[in-house]
Design an enzyme around this catalytic site. Structure first.
Site, PDB file in Angstrom:
ATOM      1  N   CYS A  26      22.451  91.334  -0.177  1.00 15.28           N
ATOM      2  CA  CYS A  26      22.795  92.155   0.997  1.00 15.28           C
ATOM      3  C   CYS A  26      24.281  92.182   1.291  1.00 15.28           C
ATOM      4  CB  CYS A  26      22.030  91.663   2.226  1.00 15.28           C
ATOM      5  SG  CYS A  26      22.543  90.016   2.788  1.00 15.28           S
ATOM      6  N   CYS A  51      26.219  87.025  -0.423  1.00 14.52           N
ATOM      7  CA  CYS A  51      24.890  87.171  -1.010  1.00 14.52           C
ATOM      8  C   CYS A  51      24.860  88.441  -1.858  1.00 14.52           C
ATOM      9  CB  CYS A  51      23.841  87.254   0.111  1.00 14.52           C
ATOM     10  SG  CYS A  51      22.195  87.673  -0.466  1.00 14.52           S
ATOM     11  N   CYS A  59      24.644  73.624  -3.507  1.00 13.90           N
ATOM     12  CA  CYS A  59      24.643  73.874  -4.940  1.00 13.90           C
ATOM     13  C   CYS A  59      23.961  75.229  -5.150  1.00 13.90           C
ATOM     14  CB  CYS A  59      23.889  72.753  -5.638  1.00 13.90           C
ATOM     15  SG  CYS A  59      24.021  72.774  -7.425  1.00 13.90           S
ATOM     16  N   CYS A 110      19.715  83.222   2.276  1.00 11.57           N
ATOM     17  CA  CYS A 110      20.609  84.094   3.034  1.00 11.57           C
ATOM     18  C   CYS A 110      19.987  84.352   4.410  1.00 11.57           C
ATOM     19  CB  CYS A 110      20.802  85.404   2.284  1.00 11.57           C
ATOM     20  SG  CYS A 110      21.753  86.635   3.212  1.00 11.57           S
TER      21      CYS A 110
END
Length: 162
Positions: free
Chosen positions: A80, A77, A149, A126
């Protein structure tokens, strides 16, 4: 027959419905280990990352360098830096966005129902910061049959150690 008056009325009613919340933003409403104020997120992320991760935007297809990333490693991500997907589950879906058939485990990402734009789908976020990553569909390859996706701008790549 579609005339100008009908088009304007339909557009007006559609805008009104979105304003009332019928567009249903899919952003995760839970509490996450990593959290920042809106202003902090704007300082930490690029404008494109902020648009996707915090406002559920979508990058243009075929624009992400991660679409063609073929090295071994993990995709994390961009909000983070939590690793979420392995290069071993990445595949070319032909959609223009990086696609995967499974996350690293069931805790690194979560899903919420997204009914925006007249569609029903599952948004992927996330599991650590709640940032919007993309969507998951049931038309992927075996063994899971899933296609995550994802927006490349919402991720970074960590190459595997040699």
């Amino acid at each position: 027959m579609l005339n100008r008056r009908l088009l304007l009325i339909t557009a007006g009613l559609g805008a009104f419905a979105l304003r009332l919340g019928f567009g249903n933003q899919a952003m995760a409403k839970e509490t996450f280990a990593v959290s920042h104020t809106d202003e902090e997120w704007k300082k930490l992320l690029t404008a494109d990352q902020y648009s996707v991760l915090r406002q559920e935007g979508t990058e243009y297809p075929f624009t992400s360098p991660l679409l063609h990333e073929e090295r071994k490693g993990n995709f994390a991500c961009a909000g983070c830096d939590q690793e979420a997907f392995s290069s071993t589950t990445k595949f070319d879906s032909g959609t223009g966005w990086p696609s995967f058939w499974a996350p690293l485990n069931d805790k690194v990402v979560g899903t919420t129902r997204d009914t925006s734009f007249g569609m029903v789908r599952d948004a992927v976020h996330c599991g650590r910061c709640g940032g919007h990553l993309g969507h998951v569909f049931n038309d992927g390859p075996k063994p899971t049959g899933l296609r995550y996706c994802l927006n490349g701008v919402a991720m970074t790549f960590h190459p595997a150690s040699a």
